[in-house]
Design a protein around this motif. Structure first.
Motif, short mmCIF file in Angstrom:
data_model
loop_
_atom_site.label_atom_id
_atom_site.label_comp_id
_atom_site.label_asym_id
_atom_site.label_seq_id
_atom_site.Cartn_x
_atom_site.Cartn_y
_atom_site.Cartn_z
N LEU A 1 10.60 38.74 -2.63
CA LEU A 1 10.01 39.44 -2.82
C LEU A 1 8.37 38.93 -2.06
CD1 LEU A 1 7.76 39.95 -5.94
CD2 LEU A 1 7.74 37.44 -6.65
N MET B 1 13.14 34.44 -9.82
CA MET B 1 12.38 35.51 -9.47
C MET B 1 11.85 36.41 -10.51
SD MET B 1 12.60 35.94 -6.06
CE MET B 1 13.18 37.85 -5.30
N ARG C 1 8.14 43.77 -4.80
CA ARG C 1 9.74 43.44 -4.83
C ARG C 1 10.43 44.49 -4.03
NH1 ARG C 1 12.68 40.82 -9.04
NH2 ARG C 1 15.39 39.68 -8.29
N GLU D 1 7.64 37.30 -9.60
CA GLU D 1 7.63 38.44 -10.06
C GLU D 1 6.15 38.50 -10.84
OE1 GLU D 1 9.75 42.98 -9.55
OE2 GLU D 1 10.73 40.42 -10.47
#
Length: 251
Positions: free
Chosen positions: A208, A188, A202, A192
């Motif tokens: 996300l 993630m 997020r 991100e």
């Protein structure tokens, strides 16, 4: 008929002159057999799956699907010698101990060094570091504008604006899109940090979200909310995520 005593190599490059040079340089290696050539990542994925090469020469910059994107969707990538006209990845590749990296135009001598290096690994039966491309990609600050995904034996390129949200699932990330959902062997944190923060927020440690796809916020309990994303997704929003949404959407 393929010679099982020889090391099998696939050449992947969108430029014919580059493939011709590699082919001519390989003529001096009697223990190597060229089993195919591919001009793009789609052809290469099919050929790697069907022909199972021992190693490949892989151009990084290619249209449609580049070399790093191709490696992301391979279950068992062969040894790779990267080839490219651009040196932006070169230092990182060497520092991370890639099999080798050839910067175009390369000499016959430099080419030979790279080939001997990969042949030595094959002879010794050394494990292939299939994560090398991810390490290189993770250190590249360039924002993503597309995501390459695999479903069964096919590969697709999905523009990031078609992504609804990303969902953390242990060591993987599930990418929910307008075309379905796809598993990616990335983090993630990677997504991100490689997606535009004015579009992707997020909202929770597990999500996300593409804020342009959120149609409504609903109360979940006293101090938290759910984000509704059509057709039927309801995502928990953490307190920190709610603050980010408020800042981003200006409400």
């Amino acid at each position: 008929m393929s010679d099982s005593s020889k090391n099998r190599v696939l050449i992947v490059d969108d430029e014919m002159p580059a493939r011709t040079i590699i082919r001519s340089y390989l003529e001096h290696f009697s223990d190597i057999e060229i089993i195919g050539e591919c001009a793009n990542g789609f052809e290469a994925m099919k050929a790697i799956r069907e022909l199972n090469p021992d190693f490949i020469f892989l151009d990084i910059q290619m249209p449609k699907v580049n070399g790093l994107e191709l490696l992301e969707v391979l279950d068992n990538a062969p040894y790779v010698i990267f080839t490219t006209a651009y040196d932006e990845y070169a230092l990182k590749a060497f520092e991370l101990n890639a099999v080798d990296y050839l910067l175009k135009p390369f000499s016959r001598e430099r080419f030979g060094q790279a080939v001997e290096k990969v042949l030595d690994k094959i002879r010794k039966g050394e494990p292939n570091d299939n994560l090398i491309h991810q390490k290189i990609r993770a250190e590249n600050a360039e924002l993503l504008n597309r995501i390459v995904v695999k479903k069964g034996s096919s590969m697709s390129v999905i523009p990031v604006q078609e992504v609804l949200f990303f969902e953390a699932q242990e060591d993987y990330v599930m990418v929910h899109t307008t075309q379905g959902r796809f598993m990616k062997n990335q983090t993630m944190h990677f997504f991100e940090s490689h997606l535009p923060d004015d579009t992707f927020v997020r909202i929770h440690r597990s999500y996300l979200a593409n804020v342009e796809k959120i149609t409504r916020l609903e109360p979940y309990d006293k101090d938290s909310y759910m984000a509704l994303i059509p057709p039927d997704h309801k995502l928990r929003i953490s307190r920190a995520g709610y603050k980010k949404l408020k800042d981003r959407l200006g409400f």
